[in-house]
Design a protein around this motif. Structure first.
Motif, PDB file in Angstrom:
ATOM      1  N   GLY A 156      33.041  45.670  47.213  1.00  0.00           N
ATOM      2  CA  GLY A 156      33.719  45.704  48.505  1.00  0.00           C
ATOM      3  C   GLY A 156      34.322  47.066  48.773  1.00  0.00           C
ATOM      4  N   GLY A 157      34.610  47.326  50.031  1.00  0.00           N
ATOM      5  CA  GLY A 157      35.185  48.622  50.418  1.00  0.00           C
ATOM      6  C   GLY A 157      34.106  49.702  50.418  1.00  0.00           C
ATOM      7  N   ALA A 158      34.421  50.830  49.780  1.00  0.00           N
ATOM      8  CA  ALA A 158      33.402  51.891  49.613  1.00  0.00           C
ATOM      9  C   ALA A 158      32.471  51.421  48.501  1.00  0.00           C
ATOM     10  CB  ALA A 158      34.067  53.213  49.246  1.00  0.00           C
ATOM     11  N   ALA A 159      31.551  50.527  48.871  1.00  0.00           N
ATOM     12  CA  ALA A 159      30.823  49.708  47.887  1.00  0.00           C
ATOM     13  C   ALA A 159      29.615  50.454  47.330  1.00  0.00           C
ATOM     14  CB  ALA A 159      30.405  48.397  48.541  1.00  0.00           C
ATOM     15  N   HIS A 160      29.847  51.263  46.313  1.00  0.00           N
ATOM     16  CA  HIS A 160      28.757  52.089  45.785  1.00  0.00           C
ATOM     17  C   HIS A 160      28.121  51.537  44.515  1.00  0.00           C
ATOM     18  CE1 HIS A 160      32.819  53.742  44.985  1.00  0.00           C
ATOM     19  NE2 HIS A 160      32.440  53.573  43.761  1.00  0.00           N
ATOM     20  N   LEU A 161      28.612  50.375  44.023  1.00  0.00           N
ATOM     21  CA  LEU A 161      28.088  49.860  42.750  1.00  0.00           C
ATOM     22  C   LEU A 161      26.570  49.665  42.784  1.00  0.00           C
ATOM     23  CD1 LEU A 161      28.571  48.777  39.885  1.00  0.00           C
ATOM     24  CD2 LEU A 161      29.013  46.530  40.879  1.00  0.00           C
TER      25      LEU A 161
END
Ligand code: RP5
Length: 165
Positions: free
Chosen positions: A73-78
């Motif tokens: 979630g959010g700045a979701a870079h995973l």
């Protein structure tokens, strides 16, 4: 100390950026369970556990993981980070998280620059379930028993849609 779990014979690796994503990603796990797809679940953040994510991915393919489902979630870079470290397909689940109703998560998961794709699903619970169903469809291409379970699921789903209580 932060660590991760592995499950023998797992075909799918579910990763989430935080344990706070679990109430949503539990639906992914339950859906995979309903199709008898062996999987492993871990909360590993791309930014808080960067080294551990790399370490996990270094052996995951050798252990038999066929695809990854990544939630953040959010700045979701995973999902993008995982895609950078594996040759296997990566499915992305944008979490509703804490702001912007998950639009931030959706855009940062789906908007991968060309060359390293992340197949991205709907925000929240629907996407979490659909990612699991899509994983089943992919795995069923080389597993006839799983293909049969998927066929039965679609029939049952069609029947239950038309039932009024
Ligand atoms: C992301 O930030 C996680 O995937 C989660 O969706 C969100 C909030 O994480 P917590 O602050 O609850 O750990 O990294």
């Amino acid at each position: 100390m932060a660590s991760y779990n592995t499950v023998e014979s797992a075909k799918v690796g579910i990763l989430m950026g935080s344990a706070s994503d679990w109430p949503t990603m539990k639906k992914t796990s339950e859906t995979l369970d309903s199709f008898e797809v062996v999987h492993e679940c871990n909360a590993l953040s791309a930014h808080r556990n960067a080294d551990l994510v790399r370490e996990y991915l270094a052996t995951a393919e050798e252990r038999g993981i066929e695809l990854f489902i990544c939630a953040a979630g959010g700045a979701a870079h995973l999902a993008g980070v995982v895609a950078a470290h594996t040759k296997k397909p990566v499915l992305g689940c944008p979490m509703q998280a804490w702001s912007l109703d998950g639009m931030d998560s959706l855009l940062s998961t789906v908007q991968m620059p060309k060359g390293v794709p992340v197949a991205t699903f709907a925000i929240g619970g629907a996407g979490a379930v659909n990612a699991a169903i899509f994983a089943v469809q992919m795995l069923a291409m080389s597993d006839s028993a799983l293909a049969e379970r998927f066929r039965a699921f679609r029939l049952q789903q069609a029947d239950s849609t038309t039932l009024l209580e």
